[in-house]
Design a protein around this motif. Structure first.
Motif, PDB file in Angstrom:
ATOM      1  N   LEU A  21      -5.497  21.980   8.888  1.00  0.00           N
ATOM      2  CA  LEU A  21      -5.328  20.562   9.208  1.00  0.00           C
ATOM      3  C   LEU A  21      -5.103  20.395  10.700  1.00  0.00           C
ATOM      4  CD1 LEU A  21      -4.947  17.578   8.389  1.00  0.00           C
ATOM      5  CD2 LEU A  21      -2.511  18.088   8.135  1.00  0.00           C
ATOM      6  N   ASP A  22      -5.957  19.626  11.336  1.00  0.00           N
ATOM      7  CA  ASP A  22      -5.788  19.255  12.741  1.00  0.00           C
ATOM      8  C   ASP A  22      -5.040  17.921  12.736  1.00  0.00           C
ATOM      9  OD1 ASP A  22      -6.005  18.249  15.332  1.00  0.00           O
ATOM     10  OD2 ASP A  22      -8.026  19.049  15.618  1.00  0.00           O
ATOM     11  N   ILE A  23      -3.746  17.955  12.992  1.00  0.00           N
ATOM     12  CA  ILE A  23      -2.905  16.762  12.904  1.00  0.00           C
ATOM     13  C   ILE A  23      -3.371  15.685  13.878  1.00  0.00           C
ATOM     14  CG2 ILE A  23      -0.564  15.885  13.316  1.00  0.00           C
ATOM     15  CD1 ILE A  23       0.479  18.520  12.126  1.00  0.00           C
ATOM     16  N   GLU A  24      -3.766  16.081  15.062  1.00  0.00           N
ATOM     17  CA  GLU A  24      -4.162  15.105  16.079  1.00  0.00           C
ATOM     18  C   GLU A  24      -5.387  14.287  15.647  1.00  0.00           C
ATOM     19  OE1 GLU A  24      -4.314  14.985  20.894  1.00  0.00           O
ATOM     20  OE2 GLU A  24      -5.092  16.785  19.934  1.00  0.00           O
ATOM     21  N   SER A  25      -6.384  14.936  15.094  1.00  0.00           N
ATOM     22  CA  SER A  25      -7.606  14.226  14.690  1.00  0.00           C
ATOM     23  C   SER A  25      -7.589  13.817  13.219  1.00  0.00           C
ATOM     24  CB  SER A  25      -8.829  15.108  14.947  1.00  0.00           C
ATOM     25  OG  SER A  25      -8.872  16.177  14.014  1.00  0.00           O
ATOM     26  N   GLY A  26      -6.748  14.467  12.406  1.00  0.00           N
ATOM     27  CA  GLY A  26      -6.703  14.190  10.974  1.00  0.00           C
ATOM     28  C   GLY A  26      -7.743  14.964  10.176  1.00  0.00           C
ATOM     29  N   ALA A  27      -8.537  15.805  10.849  1.00  0.00           N
ATOM     30  CA  ALA A  27      -9.568  16.584  10.160  1.00  0.00           C
ATOM     31  C   ALA A  27      -8.920  17.688   9.327  1.00  0.00           C
ATOM     32  CB  ALA A  27     -10.531  17.192  11.171  1.00  0.00           C
ATOM     33  N   ASP A  28      -9.301  17.758   8.073  1.00  0.00           N
ATOM     34  CA  ASP A  28      -8.769  18.757   7.149  1.00  0.00           C
ATOM     35  C   ASP A  28      -9.939  19.589   6.634  1.00  0.00           C
ATOM     36  OD1 ASP A  28      -7.603  20.231   5.110  1.00  0.00           O
ATOM     37  OD2 ASP A  28      -6.473  18.546   4.296  1.00  0.00           O
ATOM     38  N   CYS A 128       3.652  25.087  16.694  1.00  0.00           N
ATOM     39  CA  CYS A 128       3.782  24.424  17.982  1.00  0.00           C
ATOM     40  C   CYS A 128       4.785  23.277  17.888  1.00  0.00           C
ATOM     41  CB  CYS A 128       2.404  23.894  18.404  1.00  0.00           C
ATOM     42  SG  CYS A 128       2.380  23.076  20.004  1.00  0.00           S
ATOM     43  N   GLU A 129       5.605  23.138  18.911  1.00  0.00           N
ATOM     44  CA  GLU A 129       6.624  22.091  18.871  1.00  0.00           C
ATOM     45  C   GLU A 129       6.061  20.697  19.119  1.00  0.00           C
ATOM     46  OE1 GLU A 129       8.804  21.524  23.138  1.00  0.00           O
ATOM     47  OE2 GLU A 129       9.468  23.205  21.946  1.00  0.00           O
ATOM     48  N   CYS A 133       0.650  18.160  17.087  1.00  0.00           N
ATOM     49  CA  CYS A 133      -0.084  19.419  16.948  1.00  0.00           C
ATOM     50  C   CYS A 133       0.418  20.229  15.752  1.00  0.00           C
ATOM     51  CB  CYS A 133       0.026  20.239  18.229  1.00  0.00           C
ATOM     52  SG  CYS A 133      -0.860  21.812  18.158  1.00  0.00           S
ATOM     53  N   HIS A 134       1.588  20.855  15.888  1.00  0.00           N
ATOM     54  CA  HIS A 134       2.175  21.736  14.862  1.00  0.00           C
ATOM     55  C   HIS A 134       1.208  22.816  14.388  1.00  0.00           C
ATOM     56  CE1 HIS A 134       5.819  19.547  14.844  1.00  0.00           C
ATOM     57  NE2 HIS A 134       5.395  18.517  14.126  1.00  0.00           N
ATOM     58  N   CYS A 149       1.423  26.266  20.958  1.00  0.00           N
ATOM     59  CA  CYS A 149       0.268  27.042  20.512  1.00  0.00           C
ATOM     60  C   CYS A 149      -0.611  27.405  21.693  1.00  0.00           C
ATOM     61  CB  CYS A 149      -0.537  26.242  19.484  1.00  0.00           C
ATOM     62  SG  CYS A 149      -1.271  24.733  20.145  1.00  0.00           S
ATOM     63  N   SER A 150      -0.638  26.526  22.699  1.00  0.00           N
ATOM     64  CA  SER A 150      -1.468  26.746  23.866  1.00  0.00           C
ATOM     65  C   SER A 150      -0.727  26.245  25.097  1.00  0.00           C
ATOM     66  CB  SER A 150      -2.798  25.994  23.728  1.00  0.00           C
ATOM     67  OG  SER A 150      -3.491  25.982  24.946  1.00  0.00           O
ATOM     68  N   MET A 151      -0.494  27.123  26.025  1.00  0.00           N
ATOM     69  CA  MET A 151       0.168  26.716  27.250  1.00  0.00           C
ATOM     70  C   MET A 151      -0.714  25.750  28.035  1.00  0.00           C
ATOM     71  SD  MET A 151       2.947  26.993  28.605  1.00  0.00           S
ATOM     72  CE  MET A 151       3.410  26.079  30.028  1.00  0.00           C
ATOM     73  N   SER A 152      -2.019  25.935  27.949  1.00  0.00           N
ATOM     74  CA  SER A 152      -2.925  25.100  28.734  1.00  0.00           C
ATOM     75  C   SER A 152      -3.124  23.705  28.139  1.00  0.00           C
ATOM     76  CB  SER A 152      -4.282  25.794  28.893  1.00  0.00           C
ATOM     77  OG  SER A 152      -4.883  25.972  27.638  1.00  0.00           O
TER      78      SER A 152
END
Length: 166
Positions: A21-28, A128-129, A133-134, A149-152
């Motif tokens: 699950l991509d929380i930002e986009s809602g794509a599962d 990820c905090e 994201c998570h 999850c990603s520093m960048s």
């Protein structure tokens, strides 16, 4: 979103499940045939897999020192119905816990948790905090204090927010 190396051994399964699950986009990806096939799931198994995913996410957040993202059924309750068997190698006498039903996702997750506990890697699987994201990641930092999850991406966003707030 994650630019880190995948989690080792059985934790890769847990990481990939949480990251369906991509929380930002809602794509599962559990909504797609390819996404389900990657985890060996039938369409009838999707709701149980989603419940398991969100319980795993809550545990990964706890590993990183964050509260659960929402109320979920405790992971230990979900895994209680996942029988494991002890296997012993005749060649070298090594023992391992294996899923009694290798086709069942819950059993594979339980076996991966048990394996990572004995390997000492369980607490390194984190989420990820960033609230949008998570994403699950494996924390390879020497002190085990990774936060994003990603520093960048997530790390840079958090640092920019903190900078702008000053």
């Amino acid at each position: 979103m994650n630019d880190r190396a995948p989690a080792p051994d059985g934790l890769a399964l847990l990481q990939s499940l949480v990251n369906t699950l991509d929380i930002e986009s809602g794509a599962d990806s559990l909504d797609t045939v390819e996404g389900r096939a990657g985890l060996g799931l039938a369409e009838a198994d999707v709701e149980a897999a989603r419940e398991l995913r969100e319980s795993l996410r809550a545990v990964c957040l706890a590993h990183a020192g964050h509260p659960a993202h929402r109320e979920v059924r405790p992971l230990d309750e979900l895994l209680a119905s996942a029988p494991l068997v002890v296997t012993v190698s005749a060649a070298d006498g090594s023992a391992a816990l294996r899923p009694a039903d290798p086709a069942a996702l819950t059993s594979r997750v339980a076996a991966a948790v048990a394996e990572s506990l004995t390997a000492g890697t369980w607490l390194r699987l984190k989420a990820c905090e960033a609230p949008d994201c998570h994403w699950a990641y494996y924390d390879r930092s020497p002190a085990g204090r990774g936060r994003w999850c990603s520093m960048s991406v997530c790390g840079a966003r958090a640092k920019m927010r903190r900078y702008r707030a000053k």
